[in-house]
Design a protein around this motif. Structure first.
Motif, PDB file in Angstrom:
ATOM      1  N   GLU A  65      61.362 -12.529  56.975  1.00  0.00           N
ATOM      2  CA  GLU A  65      61.954 -12.373  58.040  1.00  0.00           C
ATOM      3  C   GLU A  65      64.083 -12.007  57.436  1.00  0.00           C
ATOM      4  O   GLU A  65      63.935 -10.769  58.588  1.00  0.00           O
ATOM      5  CB  GLU A  65      62.565 -14.082  58.422  1.00  0.00           C
ATOM      6  CG  GLU A  65      61.209 -14.326  58.679  1.00  0.00           C
ATOM      7  CD  GLU A  65      60.726 -13.223  59.827  1.00  0.00           C
ATOM      8  OE1 GLU A  65      61.118 -12.752  60.939  1.00  0.00           O
ATOM      9  OE2 GLU A  65      58.977 -13.369  60.134  1.00  0.00           O
ATOM     10  N   THR A  66      64.391 -11.996  56.423  1.00  0.00           N
ATOM     11  CA  THR A  66      65.684 -11.404  56.174  1.00  0.00           C
ATOM     12  C   THR A  66      65.622 -10.283  56.087  1.00  0.00           C
ATOM     13  O   THR A  66      66.362  -9.174  57.042  1.00  0.00           O
ATOM     14  CB  THR A  66      65.939 -12.134  55.102  1.00  0.00           C
ATOM     15  OG1 THR A  66      66.588 -13.430  54.993  1.00  0.00           O
ATOM     16  CG2 THR A  66      67.560 -11.867  54.825  1.00  0.00           C
ATOM     17  N   LEU A  67      64.874 -10.001  55.056  1.00  0.00           N
ATOM     18  CA  LEU A  67      64.380  -8.267  54.781  1.00  0.00           C
ATOM     19  C   LEU A  67      63.991  -7.448  56.426  1.00  0.00           C
ATOM     20  O   LEU A  67      64.535  -6.429  56.588  1.00  0.00           O
ATOM     21  CB  LEU A  67      62.890  -7.675  53.594  1.00  0.00           C
ATOM     22  CG  LEU A  67      63.612  -7.355  52.839  1.00  0.00           C
ATOM     23  CD1 LEU A  67      64.970  -9.085  52.348  1.00  0.00           C
ATOM     24  CD2 LEU A  67      63.425  -7.739  51.234  1.00  0.00           C
ATOM     25  N   LEU A  68      63.413  -8.259  57.336  1.00  0.00           N
ATOM     26  CA  LEU A  68      63.044  -7.924  58.559  1.00  0.00           C
ATOM     27  C   LEU A  68      64.493  -6.656  58.900  1.00  0.00           C
ATOM     28  O   LEU A  68      64.668  -6.299  59.838  1.00  0.00           O
ATOM     29  CB  LEU A  68      61.894  -8.706  59.481  1.00  0.00           C
ATOM     30  CG  LEU A  68      60.667  -8.493  59.176  1.00  0.00           C
ATOM     31  CD1 LEU A  68      60.086  -8.965  60.017  1.00  0.00           C
ATOM     32  CD2 LEU A  68      60.223  -7.036  58.875  1.00  0.00           C
ATOM     33  N   THR A  69      64.927  -7.726  59.441  1.00  0.00           N
ATOM     34  CA  THR A  69      66.929  -7.126  59.996  1.00  0.00           C
ATOM     35  C   THR A  69      67.455  -6.153  59.225  1.00  0.00           C
ATOM     36  O   THR A  69      68.468  -5.784  60.012  1.00  0.00           O
ATOM     37  CB  THR A  69      67.317  -8.803  60.272  1.00  0.00           C
ATOM     38  OG1 THR A  69      67.959  -8.602  58.231  1.00  0.00           O
ATOM     39  CG2 THR A  69      67.377 -10.161  60.643  1.00  0.00           C
ATOM     40  N   LEU A  70      67.168  -6.000  57.861  1.00  0.00           N
ATOM     41  CA  LEU A  70      67.627  -4.640  57.447  1.00  0.00           C
ATOM     42  C   LEU A  70      67.293  -3.496  57.354  1.00  0.00           C
ATOM     43  O   LEU A  70      68.020  -2.828  57.045  1.00  0.00           O
ATOM     44  CB  LEU A  70      68.025  -5.187  55.771  1.00  0.00           C
ATOM     45  CG  LEU A  70      68.391  -6.861  55.445  1.00  0.00           C
ATOM     46  CD1 LEU A  70      68.258  -6.429  54.252  1.00  0.00           C
ATOM     47  CD2 LEU A  70      69.970  -6.626  55.716  1.00  0.00           C
ATOM     48  N   ASN A  71      66.152  -3.879  58.547  1.00  0.00           N
ATOM     49  CA  ASN A  71      65.509  -2.219  58.349  1.00  0.00           C
ATOM     50  C   ASN A  71      65.456  -0.624  57.552  1.00  0.00           C
ATOM     51  O   ASN A  71      66.475  -0.058  57.588  1.00  0.00           O
ATOM     52  CB  ASN A  71      66.779  -1.773  59.355  1.00  0.00           C
ATOM     53  CG  ASN A  71      65.703   0.168  60.205  1.00  0.00           C
ATOM     54  OD1 ASN A  71      64.663  -0.327  60.798  1.00  0.00           O
ATOM     55  ND2 ASN A  71      66.237   1.165  60.908  1.00  0.00           N
ATOM     56  N   ILE A 113      68.409  -8.310  47.021  1.00  0.00           N
ATOM     57  CA  ILE A 113      68.615  -8.784  46.273  1.00  0.00           C
ATOM     58  C   ILE A 113      69.484 -10.972  46.657  1.00  0.00           C
ATOM     59  O   ILE A 113      68.994 -11.788  46.477  1.00  0.00           O
ATOM     60  CB  ILE A 113      69.611  -8.759  44.646  1.00  0.00           C
ATOM     61  CG1 ILE A 113      69.098  -6.945  44.052  1.00  0.00           C
ATOM     62  CG2 ILE A 113      69.118  -9.824  44.002  1.00  0.00           C
ATOM     63  CD1 ILE A 113      67.892  -7.141  44.175  1.00  0.00           C
ATOM     64  N   ASN A 114      70.356 -10.339  47.328  1.00  0.00           N
ATOM     65  CA  ASN A 114      71.004 -12.351  48.244  1.00  0.00           C
ATOM     66  C   ASN A 114      70.106 -13.025  48.613  1.00  0.00           C
ATOM     67  O   ASN A 114      69.657 -13.756  48.517  1.00  0.00           O
ATOM     68  CB  ASN A 114      72.428 -11.630  48.932  1.00  0.00           C
ATOM     69  CG  ASN A 114      73.294 -11.290  47.475  1.00  0.00           C
ATOM     70  OD1 ASN A 114      73.466 -11.617  46.900  1.00  0.00           O
ATOM     71  ND2 ASN A 114      74.429 -10.611  48.901  1.00  0.00           N
ATOM     72  N   ALA A 115      69.505 -11.673  49.582  1.00  0.00           N
ATOM     73  CA  ALA A 115      67.571 -12.509  50.086  1.00  0.00           C
ATOM     74  C   ALA A 115      67.038 -13.161  48.963  1.00  0.00           C
ATOM     75  O   ALA A 115      66.308 -14.264  49.597  1.00  0.00           O
ATOM     76  CB  ALA A 115      67.026 -11.534  50.929  1.00  0.00           C
ATOM     77  N   PHE A 116      66.412 -12.479  48.309  1.00  0.00           N
ATOM     78  CA  PHE A 116      65.851 -13.083  47.566  1.00  0.00           C
ATOM     79  C   PHE A 116      66.723 -14.333  46.348  1.00  0.00           C
ATOM     80  O   PHE A 116      66.065 -15.507  46.647  1.00  0.00           O
ATOM     81  CB  PHE A 116      65.154 -12.288  45.779  1.00  0.00           C
ATOM     82  CG  PHE A 116      64.326 -12.893  44.939  1.00  0.00           C
ATOM     83  CD1 PHE A 116      63.142 -13.082  45.618  1.00  0.00           C
ATOM     84  CD2 PHE A 116      65.085 -13.020  44.055  1.00  0.00           C
ATOM     85  CE1 PHE A 116      62.598 -13.805  44.090  1.00  0.00           C
ATOM     86  CE2 PHE A 116      63.768 -14.242  42.644  1.00  0.00           C
ATOM     87  CZ  PHE A 116      63.249 -13.602  43.227  1.00  0.00           C
ATOM     88  N   VAL A 117      67.233 -14.196  46.352  1.00  0.00           N
ATOM     89  CA  VAL A 117      68.149 -15.400  45.781  1.00  0.00           C
ATOM     90  C   VAL A 117      68.546 -16.414  46.291  1.00  0.00           C
ATOM     91  O   VAL A 117      68.063 -18.024  46.130  1.00  0.00           O
ATOM     92  CB  VAL A 117      69.409 -14.810  44.816  1.00  0.00           C
ATOM     93  CG1 VAL A 117      70.448 -16.082  44.514  1.00  0.00           C
ATOM     94  CG2 VAL A 117      69.865 -14.029  43.517  1.00  0.00           C
ATOM     95  N   ALA A 118      68.761 -16.011  47.750  1.00  0.00           N
ATOM     96  CA  ALA A 118      68.819 -17.622  48.945  1.00  0.00           C
ATOM     97  C   ALA A 118      67.553 -17.766  49.208  1.00  0.00           C
ATOM     98  O   ALA A 118      67.113 -19.661  48.903  1.00  0.00           O
ATOM     99  CB  ALA A 118      69.089 -16.966  50.234  1.00  0.00           C
TER     100      ALA A 118
END
Length: 280
Positions: A139-145, A121-126
């Motif tokens: 790209e942010t979600l890829l780092t979260l595995n 959710i933080n990634a979407f807000v950002a």
């Protein structure tokens, strides 16, 4: 975790660790209680159990002729319900979880989406502050595995669907930001306006919104990765392996059953698995 290609999509296999085992001794004590046949046990600690109870020795028993006879000759499996095993499962999917939960007699504790979705959710807000919102989100979600799938082309489809669902909700819900971000973190939105990277870092370092997943669980797919701890008695484990370690089972749950069987001590498998019985 190993990777394998199915249907031209690359998946990660789950990792399984045996957390605890109760031993066979309690199951033999239970059986001997039914038949009042303690004196016939080949295990001295069982033979003397009604006079001198050595629980450490009982829990260390590796073999029992009576349990083997009851399991394979008389098919009296209720006795082996007294033996249990607990497994830590890392990196299976929510699709597997749905299949796994159909096995009634187990204790299961699963990683909660309610409490563990804040980074998404933080990634979407950002991403709302990024020039290319989806590119930043992807790209942010890829780092979260987050997925059992490791194929980047297919992950773009999965993550695009999540992004589109969140975008749809954002456009229709006037309270989206208040529901997504902890009150103490709201000032970050103004402080880092126009800078998605800085805003994401600030939101991640700030207080997490409690139960953030309640309003956003609809975004989760069957390929979402979950961790869980499961405890089976070995009668139920026999049923699980019979059904899931089988070519008729869905490939992802076959992988899980194979990994669970691989860490299950042979002394239990000799009572519930024909291949191991024949090797005994």
């Amino acid at each position: 975790m190993g990777k394998i290609e199915m249907y031209h999509i690359e998946y990660e296999k789950p990792k399984v660790t045996l957390l605890q085992q109760s031993g066979l001794g309690v199951a033999e004590i239970a059986a001997r209680t039914c038949y009042d046949s303690f004196e016939n046990s080949e295990n001295e600690c069982v033979k003397n159990a009604m006079q001198t109870l050595d629980t450490d020795a009982i829990n260390d028993i590796d073999d029992s002729e009576l349990l083997s006879n009851l399991a394979w000759v008389h098919h009296h499996h209720s006795i082996i319900e007294h033996a249990t095993l607990s497994y830590l499962i890392q990196g299976t999917s929510r699709g597997v979880l749905q299949e796994h939960a159909r096995h009634r007699l187990q204790a299961i504790s699963v990683r909660s989406t309610r409490y563990t979705m804040s980074s998404v959710i933080n990634a979407f807000v950002a991403s709302l502050e990024a020039e290319e919102g989806f590119a930043f989100f992807f790209e942010t979600l890829l780092t979260l595995n987050l997925f059992v799938i490791s194929d980047k082309a297919y992950l773009q489809i999965e993550i695009r669907a999540i992004y589109d669902k969140l975008r749809f909700q954002y456009q229709r819900d006037n309270d989206f930001i208040q529901n997504a971000v902890a009150k103490s973190s709201l000032p970050f939105l103004e402080e880092h306006k126009g800078d998605a990277v800085a805003l994401y870092a600030a939101l991640e370092s700030g207080k997490k919104k409690r139960n953030v997943g309640d309003g956003f669980k609809h975004i989760v797919t069957d390929n979402w990765k979950v961790d869980m701890v499961v405890t089976f008695n070995i009668r139920s484990l026999k049923n699980y392996f019979d059904l899931r370690d089988s070519g008729a089972a869905w490939f992802q749950i076959q992988w899980l059953a194979e990994a669970m069987k691989a860490v299950t001590p042979v002394k239990y498998l000799k009572l519930i698995d024909k291949d191991h019985r024949n090797k005994a």
